[in-house]
Scaffold this motif. Sequence first.
Motif, short mmCIF file in Angstrom:
data_model
loop_
_atom_site.label_atom_id
_atom_site.label_comp_id
_atom_site.label_asym_id
_atom_site.label_seq_id
_atom_site.Cartn_x
_atom_site.Cartn_y
_atom_site.Cartn_z
N GLY A 32 -3.79 -106.51 -57.23
CA GLY A 32 -2.86 -107.03 -56.23
C GLY A 32 -3.21 -106.74 -54.79
N GLU A 33 -4.45 -106.28 -54.52
CA GLU A 33 -4.84 -106.00 -53.13
C GLU A 33 -5.83 -107.05 -52.63
OE1 GLU A 33 -7.16 -102.55 -52.26
OE2 GLU A 33 -8.71 -102.99 -53.74
N VAL A 34 -6.03 -107.03 -51.32
CA VAL A 34 -7.14 -107.76 -50.71
C VAL A 34 -8.19 -106.73 -50.35
CG1 VAL A 34 -7.91 -109.19 -48.77
CG2 VAL A 34 -5.65 -109.57 -49.77
N ARG A 191 -1.58 -112.66 -52.40
CA ARG A 191 -1.43 -111.24 -52.69
C ARG A 191 0.02 -110.92 -53.06
NH1 ARG A 191 -3.04 -107.57 -47.81
NH2 ARG A 191 -1.38 -108.82 -46.88
N ASP A 192 0.95 -111.52 -52.34
CA ASP A 192 2.37 -111.30 -52.65
C ASP A 192 2.74 -111.84 -54.03
OD1 ASP A 192 2.60 -110.18 -50.15
OD2 ASP A 192 3.41 -111.98 -49.21
N ILE A 210 -6.45 -108.30 -42.61
CA ILE A 210 -5.99 -108.75 -43.93
C ILE A 210 -6.30 -107.78 -45.07
CG2 ILE A 210 -8.06 -110.06 -44.60
CD1 ILE A 210 -6.20 -112.24 -45.63
N ALA A 211 -7.34 -106.95 -44.93
CA ALA A 211 -7.79 -106.14 -46.06
C ALA A 211 -6.94 -104.89 -46.24
CB ALA A 211 -9.25 -105.77 -45.89
N ASP A 212 -6.65 -104.57 -47.51
CA ASP A 212 -5.96 -103.32 -47.83
C ASP A 212 -6.96 -102.17 -47.94
OD1 ASP A 212 -3.21 -104.42 -48.30
OD2 ASP A 212 -4.30 -105.56 -49.81
N SER A 213 -8.17 -102.50 -48.39
CA SER A 213 -9.24 -101.51 -48.47
C SER A 213 -10.56 -102.23 -48.28
CB SER A 213 -9.21 -100.78 -49.82
OG SER A 213 -9.27 -101.71 -50.89
N VAL A 214 -11.61 -101.44 -48.06
CA VAL A 214 -12.91 -102.05 -47.76
C VAL A 214 -14.02 -101.20 -48.37
CG1 VAL A 214 -13.19 -100.84 -45.55
CG2 VAL A 214 -14.31 -103.04 -45.89
N THR A 215 -15.07 -101.89 -48.81
CA THR A 215 -16.29 -101.23 -49.29
C THR A 215 -17.46 -101.71 -48.44
OG1 THR A 215 -15.51 -100.99 -51.57
CG2 THR A 215 -17.90 -101.00 -51.23
N ILE A 216 -18.29 -100.75 -48.00
CA ILE A 216 -19.45 -101.07 -47.18
C ILE A 216 -20.71 -100.93 -48.02
CG2 ILE A 216 -20.62 -100.63 -45.00
CD1 ILE A 216 -17.63 -101.16 -44.67
N ILE A 217 -21.55 -101.97 -48.00
CA ILE A 217 -22.83 -101.95 -48.71
C ILE A 217 -23.95 -102.05 -47.68
CG2 ILE A 217 -24.29 -103.13 -50.40
CD1 ILE A 217 -21.76 -104.16 -51.73
#
Length: 510
Positions: A32-34, A191-192, A210-217
């Motif tokens: 349920g996250e972005v 998302r809602d 917009i993002a709830d969390s982020v991953t960096i590559i």
Amino acid sequence: MQSSSILTMSDIAISFGQVKALDGVSLDVHRGEVHGICGENGAGKSTLMKVLSGVYPAGTYTGSIQFDGHDVGYRSINDSERDGIVIIHQELALSPYLSIAENIFLGNEQQTRGVIDWNSTNAEAAKLLARVGLRENPSTPVLELGVGKQQLVEIAKALSKNVKLLILDEPTAALNDEDSAHLLGLIEQLRDQGITSIIISHKLREIKRIADSVTIIRDGKTIESFSMSEPDATENRIIRSMVGRDLNNLFPPRDPDIGDEVLRVEDWTVYHPVDTSRKVVDGASFSVRAGEIVGFAGLMGAGRTELAMSVFGHSYGTRISGRIYKNGTEIQARSVGEAISHGIAYATEDRKRYGLNLIKDISENVSSAALAKLSRAGVVDRNREHKVADSYREKMNIKAPSVSAITGKLSGGNQQKVVLSKWIFTGPDVLFLDEPTRGIDVGAKYEIYGIINELAAQGKAVVVISSELPELLGLADRIYAISEGRLTGEVARADATQEVLMEYMTAGKD
């Protein structure tokens, strides 16, 4: 008990020959996250999504994937879509000559005993279009839609497959501000409704929004993942993780040395090539001097590209009128060849479609606009061509093993460097650069900005067209605003702000 994670990818590694594209990447996406994924071009973001979706099938990579509580290893895209994983690529996969409804249900037809039920197809398509906020007749051919609406059709298509995880690769790269805002709002609505999304984007302000969390590559490795609610979850932190260093100033330093006027265009008017009664450029006059970077700001459809292309050898439009002066002398540039002979170059906003031959190598692309320089009796000297291209590969820091590399396999930033190399090789005095950093990550942008600054330092007259106002404010010595085909304002660097430019950009006709 249902896990809070809908997707867990652990220690994913894949190699192509001697090149390790992914080296122990891990990704955890909550239900349920972005979730934003950021990284420079070539970092491995798209490769990771191809592993997930089955484009690179189980057995071609190492590591493990869990989706919706189960261990998975997909053999094809059909397998992952059956589980509710749908990817919308930057290059949209729609058939232009089919209707919206036909595209939505292509491969998933509404049928009874092998016969397509068109009433059901159009009715269900209408429901999906309403859900994504697209007010179009389902029978409308896709080719009649703009890119923003086509993105919404792709999302409607994903919703028709009961999507659980929606992956969007650079979804706003080709959209104007209004369409981008609508698309981001739709992702928030989904998302809602409980739909999880992964968004890959170079637009860090959008990730921040917009993002709830982020991953960096970076370089095929996971650098870090964090919640965007953390106090230090800033754009600077994302940039630092992406490029491995601080970019305290997003624009390289520059001390302008502006000389005499090189190009002046007066009373330039252009009509639409199909609807010849519609004026797309209306009496535009502008100039650019040696060593100067001039910006063009305008909303989508304002006429920026049409103006530049029509000046560049009448490569857009009909019923073109007006005058062009080069170093004070009136010239004729009625064809692309004629424009090039007068030292004018134009780097298109769509490098994949118009700027490059993606199935040819770097050397052939670099030489393509100035073959006469490398030819004798109509025969191209391939050794000289190779040497010229190799010198540009070194000067422009094009990351490729050799100039024999196929251009379509390069990252976006390196493709853009090939486009610039092609036009610099023509020996221009004036360069029109149309959206020179579109779809390029922040590190590669810095390099492109450095190249633009160097061109100006060499005494070239440079015109930059950009949809990103901060880019124009950071690069340009002067900025022209264009609205509805008319130049509505000219602002010096010292006086330019986003608010001032936007006022001119939204000015209607008198």
